[in-house]
Design a protein around this motif. Structure first.
Motif, mmCIF file in Angstrom:
data_model
loop_
_atom_site.group_PDB
_atom_site.id
_atom_site.type_symbol
_atom_site.label_atom_id
_atom_site.label_comp_id
_atom_site.label_asym_id
_atom_site.label_seq_id
_atom_site.Cartn_x
_atom_site.Cartn_y
_atom_site.Cartn_z
ATOM 1 N N GLY A 38 0.515 -2.495 -26.667
ATOM 2 C CA GLY A 38 1.627 -1.451 -25.863
ATOM 3 C C GLY A 38 1.135 -1.056 -24.391
ATOM 4 N N ILE A 39 -0.058 -0.645 -24.459
ATOM 5 C CA ILE A 39 -0.601 -0.348 -23.020
ATOM 6 C C ILE A 39 -0.539 -1.482 -21.956
ATOM 7 C CG2 ILE A 39 -2.750 0.202 -21.719
ATOM 8 C CD1 ILE A 39 -3.135 1.757 -24.184
ATOM 9 N N ALA A 40 -0.961 -2.666 -22.554
ATOM 10 C CA ALA A 40 -0.582 -3.866 -21.780
ATOM 11 C C ALA A 40 0.804 -4.222 -21.397
ATOM 12 C CB ALA A 40 -1.132 -5.112 -22.555
ATOM 13 N N SER A 41 1.642 -3.816 -22.388
ATOM 14 C CA SER A 41 3.023 -4.110 -21.980
ATOM 15 C C SER A 41 3.704 -3.007 -21.070
ATOM 16 C CB SER A 41 4.025 -4.042 -23.427
ATOM 17 O OG SER A 41 3.833 -4.942 -24.197
ATOM 18 N N PHE A 42 3.091 -1.916 -20.984
ATOM 19 C CA PHE A 42 3.501 -1.030 -20.137
ATOM 20 C C PHE A 42 2.816 -1.151 -18.580
ATOM 21 C CE2 PHE A 42 3.581 2.224 -23.461
ATOM 22 C CZ PHE A 42 4.814 2.270 -23.597
ATOM 23 N N ARG A 43 1.692 -1.973 -18.474
ATOM 24 C CA ARG A 43 1.269 -2.365 -17.380
ATOM 25 C C ARG A 43 1.769 -3.578 -16.791
ATOM 26 N NH1 ARG A 43 -3.644 -4.717 -19.234
ATOM 27 N NH2 ARG A 43 -4.219 -2.687 -19.912
ATOM 28 N N ILE A 44 2.308 -4.566 -17.705
ATOM 29 C CA ILE A 44 2.869 -5.667 -17.074
ATOM 30 C C ILE A 44 4.609 -5.240 -16.425
ATOM 31 C CG2 ILE A 44 4.351 -7.739 -17.769
ATOM 32 C CD1 ILE A 44 2.116 -8.069 -20.002
ATOM 33 N N ALA A 45 4.960 -4.208 -17.318
ATOM 34 C CA ALA A 45 6.431 -3.457 -16.697
ATOM 35 C C ALA A 45 6.100 -2.953 -15.407
ATOM 36 C CB ALA A 45 6.789 -2.353 -17.832
ATOM 37 N N ALA A 46 5.260 -2.272 -15.234
ATOM 38 C CA ALA A 46 4.874 -1.755 -13.959
ATOM 39 C C ALA A 46 4.779 -2.778 -12.789
ATOM 40 C CB ALA A 46 3.502 -0.918 -13.843
ATOM 41 N N TYR A 47 4.235 -4.005 -13.296
ATOM 42 C CA TYR A 47 3.967 -4.975 -12.289
ATOM 43 C C TYR A 47 5.141 -5.708 -12.074
ATOM 44 C CZ TYR A 47 1.969 -9.240 -10.489
ATOM 45 O OH TYR A 47 1.312 -10.526 -9.593
ATOM 46 N N ALA A 48 6.231 -5.635 -13.007
ATOM 47 C CA ALA A 48 7.238 -6.578 -13.020
ATOM 48 C C ALA A 48 8.356 -5.749 -12.193
ATOM 49 C CB ALA A 48 7.852 -6.700 -14.463
ATOM 50 N N LEU A 49 8.092 -4.551 -12.127
ATOM 51 C CA LEU A 49 9.012 -3.722 -11.159
ATOM 52 C C LEU A 49 8.817 -3.969 -9.580
ATOM 53 C CD1 LEU A 49 9.282 -0.093 -12.343
ATOM 54 C CD2 LEU A 49 11.214 -1.457 -12.119
ATOM 55 N N TRP A 50 7.545 -4.208 -9.391
ATOM 56 C CA TRP A 50 7.115 -4.500 -8.013
ATOM 57 C C TRP A 50 6.098 -5.393 -7.659
ATOM 58 C CZ3 TRP A 50 10.644 -2.040 -4.924
ATOM 59 C CH2 TRP A 50 10.324 -1.576 -3.513
ATOM 60 N N PRO A 51 6.298 -6.806 -7.868
ATOM 61 C CA PRO A 51 5.192 -7.829 -7.703
ATOM 62 C C PRO A 51 4.702 -8.160 -6.564
ATOM 63 C CG PRO A 51 7.271 -8.639 -8.139
ATOM 64 C CD PRO A 51 7.803 -7.165 -8.216
ATOM 65 N N PHE A 52 5.431 -7.945 -5.560
ATOM 66 C CA PHE A 52 5.236 -8.543 -4.203
ATOM 67 C C PHE A 52 4.105 -7.405 -3.668
ATOM 68 C CE2 PHE A 52 9.195 -10.893 -5.270
ATOM 69 C CZ PHE A 52 8.737 -12.219 -5.018
ATOM 70 N N GLY A 53 2.839 -7.989 -3.037
ATOM 71 C CA GLY A 53 1.864 -6.924 -2.640
ATOM 72 C C GLY A 53 1.038 -6.767 -3.542
ATOM 73 N N ARG A 54 0.983 -7.008 -4.622
ATOM 74 C CA ARG A 54 0.139 -7.019 -5.709
ATOM 75 C C ARG A 54 -0.154 -8.141 -6.294
ATOM 76 N NH1 ARG A 54 3.444 -1.969 -8.711
ATOM 77 N NH2 ARG A 54 2.157 -2.752 -10.311
ATOM 78 N N THR A 55 -1.478 -8.059 -7.206
ATOM 79 C CA THR A 55 -1.972 -9.310 -7.665
ATOM 80 C C THR A 55 -2.748 -9.002 -9.061
ATOM 81 O OG1 THR A 55 -3.143 -11.439 -7.361
ATOM 82 C CG2 THR A 55 -4.192 -9.455 -6.320
ATOM 83 N N VAL A 56 -3.010 -9.755 -9.653
ATOM 84 C CA VAL A 56 -3.673 -9.627 -10.903
ATOM 85 C C VAL A 56 -5.182 -10.130 -11.028
ATOM 86 C CG1 VAL A 56 -3.729 -10.291 -13.521
ATOM 87 C CG2 VAL A 56 -1.563 -9.847 -12.467
ATOM 88 N N THR A 57 -5.990 -9.160 -11.229
ATOM 89 C CA THR A 57 -7.484 -9.685 -11.111
ATOM 90 C C THR A 57 -8.159 -9.512 -12.566
ATOM 91 O OG1 THR A 57 -8.285 -7.412 -10.583
ATOM 92 C CG2 THR A 57 -7.746 -8.944 -8.507
ATOM 93 N N GLU A 58 -9.201 -9.848 -12.797
ATOM 94 C CA GLU A 58 -9.891 -9.888 -14.179
ATOM 95 C C GLU A 58 -10.901 -8.945 -13.981
ATOM 96 O OE1 GLU A 58 -12.841 -12.640 -16.826
ATOM 97 O OE2 GLU A 58 -11.516 -13.553 -15.391
#
Length: 123
Positions: A38-58
């Motif tokens: 669920g927490i991961a889904s909320f993180r993806i939701a925030a990324y899905a709102l505003w993806p340009f200018g952000r990236t995913v890191t490990e």
């Protein structure tokens, strides 16, 4: 340029993707054992709102629990969510207007495939 792309993304598809991921996060948080998903889904939701200018890191400190959670996520939901983003991205790239939206969908593939042990940062 990023702001313009994000506004176009938000209006045409970002709000719907974020809502879908948020609903999935709520459903996962109802059951105690799936709260990390669920927490991961909320993180993806925030990324899905505003993806340009952000990236995913490990996250290097994620460890074995994230690996095991990613395996479960991949088997249950990750592969088909990532496949949906990839196919949608390809279809959107067939038109000139849809290319930025296709790129936004391609940016969501890695985090949708294996979301645990990842963090979203500004570029």
């Amino acid at each position: 340029m990023r702001a313009l792309l994000n506004v176009i993304w938000l209006v045409l598809s970002g709000i719907w993707l974020a809502l879908a991921y948020a609903v999935a996060g709520i459903v996962c948080c109802i059951l105690v054992i799936t709260i990390p998903f669920g927490i991961a889904s909320f993180r993806i939701a925030a990324y899905a709102l505003w993806p340009f200018g952000r990236t995913v890191t490990e996250r290097r400190s994620a460890g074995i629990p994230s690996l095991l959670g990613n395996i479960v996520w991949f088997l249950v939901a990750g592969w088909w969510i990532a496949l949906t983003h990839a196919v949608t991205g390809i279809l959107l790239c067939l038109t000139i207007v849809g290319i930025p939206l296709g790129i936004g969908n391609f940016k969501l593939v890695p985090v949708a495939l294996l979301p645990l042990g990842r963090r979203i940062v500004s570029t």
